[in-house]
Design a protein around this motif. Structure first.
Motif, mmCIF file in Angstrom:
data_model
loop_
_atom_site.group_PDB
_atom_site.id
_atom_site.type_symbol
_atom_site.label_atom_id
_atom_site.label_comp_id
_atom_site.label_asym_id
_atom_site.label_seq_id
_atom_site.Cartn_x
_atom_site.Cartn_y
_atom_site.Cartn_z
ATOM 1 N N LEU A 12 -4.079 37.663 71.850
ATOM 2 C CA LEU A 12 -3.457 38.172 73.071
ATOM 3 C C LEU A 12 -2.961 37.040 73.964
ATOM 4 O O LEU A 12 -1.890 37.139 74.575
ATOM 5 N N LYS A 13 -3.716 35.965 74.065
ATOM 6 C CA LYS A 13 -3.267 34.810 74.853
ATOM 7 C C LYS A 13 -2.029 34.172 74.211
ATOM 8 O O LYS A 13 -1.122 33.714 74.912
ATOM 9 N N TRP A 14 -2.004 34.154 72.879
ATOM 10 C CA TRP A 14 -0.833 33.618 72.182
ATOM 11 C C TRP A 14 0.397 34.468 72.476
ATOM 12 O O TRP A 14 1.485 33.936 72.735
ATOM 13 N N GLU A 15 0.227 35.792 72.468
ATOM 14 C CA GLU A 15 1.341 36.688 72.776
ATOM 15 C C GLU A 15 1.789 36.508 74.225
ATOM 16 O O GLU A 15 3.001 36.540 74.518
ATOM 17 N N LEU A 19 5.632 35.560 75.047
ATOM 18 C CA LEU A 19 6.514 36.409 75.842
ATOM 19 C C LEU A 19 6.993 35.690 77.095
ATOM 20 O O LEU A 19 8.145 35.866 77.527
ATOM 21 N N ARG A 20 6.119 34.890 77.693
ATOM 22 C CA ARG A 20 6.525 34.136 78.881
ATOM 23 C C ARG A 20 7.595 33.108 78.523
ATOM 24 O O ARG A 20 8.565 32.921 79.264
ATOM 25 N N ALA A 21 7.415 32.439 77.380
ATOM 26 C CA ALA A 21 8.405 31.457 76.934
ATOM 27 C C ALA A 21 9.745 32.119 76.611
ATOM 28 O O ALA A 21 10.809 31.502 76.740
ATOM 29 N N ALA A 22 9.683 33.399 76.193
ATOM 30 C CA ALA A 22 10.908 34.138 75.865
ATOM 31 C C ALA A 22 11.603 34.684 77.109
ATOM 32 O O ALA A 22 12.660 35.316 77.008
ATOM 33 N N GLY A 23 10.998 34.470 78.274
ATOM 34 C CA GLY A 23 11.622 34.889 79.524
ATOM 35 C C GLY A 23 11.310 36.307 79.957
ATOM 36 O O GLY A 23 11.989 36.855 80.838
ATOM 37 N N GLU A 24 10.285 36.921 79.372
ATOM 38 C CA GLU A 24 9.913 38.286 79.771
ATOM 39 C C GLU A 24 9.038 38.249 81.016
ATOM 40 O O GLU A 24 8.225 37.345 81.194
ATOM 41 N N HIS A 26 6.680 53.309 71.372
ATOM 42 C CA HIS A 26 6.210 52.564 70.207
ATOM 43 C C HIS A 26 7.006 51.274 69.992
ATOM 44 O O HIS A 26 6.443 50.238 69.636
ATOM 45 N N LYS A 27 8.303 51.357 70.183
ATOM 46 C CA LYS A 27 9.153 50.191 69.933
ATOM 47 C C LYS A 27 8.776 49.030 70.848
ATOM 48 O O LYS A 27 8.802 47.862 70.449
ATOM 49 N N GLN A 28 8.384 49.335 72.073
ATOM 50 C CA GLN A 28 8.054 48.300 73.041
ATOM 51 C C GLN A 28 6.652 47.713 72.830
ATOM 52 O O GLN A 28 6.448 46.515 73.042
ATOM 53 N N GLY A 29 5.695 48.554 72.443
ATOM 54 C CA GLY A 29 4.325 48.066 72.451
ATOM 55 C C GLY A 29 3.508 48.168 71.185
ATOM 56 O O GLY A 29 2.379 47.680 71.149
ATOM 57 N N TYR A 30 4.061 48.793 70.116
ATOM 58 C CA TYR A 30 3.193 49.004 68.950
ATOM 59 C C TYR A 30 2.837 47.704 68.234
ATOM 60 O O TYR A 30 1.788 47.627 67.586
ATOM 61 N N ARG A 31 3.675 46.690 68.346
ATOM 62 C CA ARG A 31 3.375 45.396 67.714
ATOM 63 C C ARG A 31 1.966 44.921 68.091
ATOM 64 O O ARG A 31 1.190 44.487 67.241
ATOM 65 N N PHE A 32 1.630 45.025 69.375
ATOM 66 C CA PHE A 32 0.336 44.543 69.863
ATOM 67 C C PHE A 32 -0.800 45.444 69.400
ATOM 68 O O PHE A 32 -1.915 44.989 69.149
ATOM 69 N N VAL A 33 -0.506 46.722 69.303
ATOM 70 C CA VAL A 33 -1.492 47.681 68.802
ATOM 71 C C VAL A 33 -1.803 47.398 67.336
ATOM 72 O O VAL A 33 -2.964 47.392 66.914
ATOM 73 N N PHE A 34 -0.766 47.166 66.555
ATOM 74 C CA PHE A 34 -0.933 46.945 65.117
ATOM 75 C C PHE A 34 -1.838 45.746 64.844
ATOM 76 O O PHE A 34 -2.751 45.822 64.025
ATOM 77 N N VAL A 35 -1.582 44.652 65.532
ATOM 78 C CA VAL A 35 -2.377 43.445 65.275
ATOM 79 C C VAL A 35 -3.820 43.635 65.715
ATOM 80 O O VAL A 35 -4.758 43.314 64.968
#
Length: 435
Positions: A198-201, A205-210, A404-413
């Motif tokens: 989660l810290k890596w994500e 995301l911060r580096a990607a400008g979100e 799902h498109k916005q947040g499922y990536r984090f759920v999956f991991v």
């Protein structure tokens, strides 16, 4: 074979349509049609009996919980109590630890007995404050929320009151603290891995400008109020403490559902009394708070209804029989059956329950250690259970204004990949050590 292929296609349709933003009702009806046709089931009976029994059953079992929880969340948010709690957490831990605070708070509430379907109501207002101050994208909130409620606290840590840990005790003769040392070690390791990811994500995301964004259509001004205008943190913490204390304290006195409803109702009453003068339109708040439960419960009801239809299909029975036909190590049979069935039904407690109903006597007769069987099947239940068609996901995504498109990536991991890897490693370790 056609029926099994149809079952897999139906689950694929659920995942695909969920990513496209289709609502739970139309996507479960579409997927249900695929199951019905491919399995040669009666159309009317399948929808009017199997589907609707699942829908009504979930609504009946959980509506009062959803209503009382939605009211509590609305009161805590609108009165500023949740915002006050969020700022106090920032004072204690700093903005840089917002992710850790959300993860620990969710874990504590879940381990204390608050179910996955309820914890989102209690934590979401606090998430908004912490993530806003730390400027963390709101979609990443699904990570700590699911990791803290649907991973180690639900399946691994000894003594967890969650159903996934309770069900094996009724079939295997074990206790909630089965294999305690093993469970604590695995639980701590899983927590470390989840938090590191989660810290890596967060950094990625911060580096990607979100940046943080508010839920579309909500009143943002409540989060932009001067801190001096908020209720005191001490007063704000009391309803939250009451919720946890009552659920834990009443666990052996009344059914868990009743204790949750009572706890949420009492906490809501306390929050309202403490903030009576701060609530401008009490009638509107009650209407919106209780009314929010209708929208929140609709999605999970539809997904559970689809699960009920699936469980009555010939293909599902064939899958269970297929697993039973393998002459494998009992531990491997246990985790394989539990993971697959949990994946098909989208439910960890449902998966472990069906596995135990089918294989429990076989496990006991095998001579395997039932404490380790209990723990391994619980861990396995928390792996494939949160595929895109899991009922709890529709509630959490909806409540946080996500899809799902916005947040499922984090759920999956956090709730599929990591638990699945731990399932394999733990099973291999137990077998290799001859436990």
């Amino acid at each position: 074979m056609i029926g099994i292929i149809g079952l897999l296609v139906a689950i694929g349709i659920l995942a695909f349509l969920a990513y496209k933003g289709v609502g739970a009702l139309p996507l479960t009806i579409a997927a249900g049609l695929v199951v019905i046709v491919s399995n040669g089931m009666n159309l009317w009976e399948s929808f009017s009996e199997f589907y609707m029994n699942g829908y009504i059953g979930f609504f009946k079992s959980y509506f009062l919980i959803f209503a009382s929880s939605a009211l509590y969340a609305k009161l805590m948010e609108d009165t500023g109590s949740a915002i006050s709690i969020g700022y106090k957490f920032i004072d204690w831990f700093g903005k840089g630890r917002a992710m850790l605070v959300v993860l620990l708070a969710t874990s504590a509430l879940t381990y204390g007995g608050i179910s996955l379907f309820v914890v989102v109501f209690a934590v979401s207002p606090i998430i908004m404050v912490l993530f806003k101050e730390a400027d963390i994208p709101r979609r990443l909130a699904m990570g700590p929320l699911l990791a803290g409620s649907a991973a180690y606290t639900m399946t691994v840590l000894p003594g967890s009151p969650q159903l996934t840990n309770v069900v094996p005790t009724t079939y295997l003769g074990t206790t909630l603290t089965a294999a305690p040392v093993f469970s604590i070690i695995v639980g701590l390791l899983m927590f470390v891995v989840e938090y590191a990811y989660l810290k890596w994500e967060e950094k990625r995301l911060r580096a990607a400008g979100e940046h943080f964004t508010y839920i579309e259509g909500t009143d943002h001004t409540m989060y932009q109020i001067d801190r001096s205008q908020l209720p005191s943190a001490t007063k704000s913490f009391i309803p939250l403490i009451v919720v946890v204390a009552m659920i834990v304290g009443l666990r052996k006195v009344m059914p868990s559902a009743a204790s949750i409803v009572l706890a949420m109702t009492v906490a809501s009453a306390i929050a309202m009394i403490f903030n009576w003068d701060r609530i401008k339109d009490k009638k509107e708040l009650l209407n919106k708070g209780l009314g929010g439960a209708i929208g929140a419960i609709a999605g999970p009801c539809a997904v559970v209804a689809f699960g009920g239809l699936v469980q009555n299909s010939p293909a599902f029975q064939n899958v269970v029989a297929w697993i039973n036909g393998f002459n494998m190590n009992p531990y491997i049979t246990g985790v394989t059956a539990t993971a697959i069935i949990s994946g098909i039904t989208g439910s960890s407690s449902g998966g472990v329950r069906i596995t135990m109903e089918t294989f429990a006597q076989q496990f006991i007769a095998s001579g395997a250690n039932m404490d380790y069987m209990h723990r391994l099947t619980s861990i396995a239940a928390g792996s494939l259970d949160t595929l895109p068609h899991s009922s709890g996901l529709f509630l959490m995504f909806s409540w946080l204004g996500l899809n799902h498109k916005q947040g499922y990536r984090f759920v999956f991991v956090t709730t599929v990949l990591v638990p699945f890897i731990f399932t394999i490693v733990c099973t291999a370790a137990v077998i290799a050590l001859g436990l």
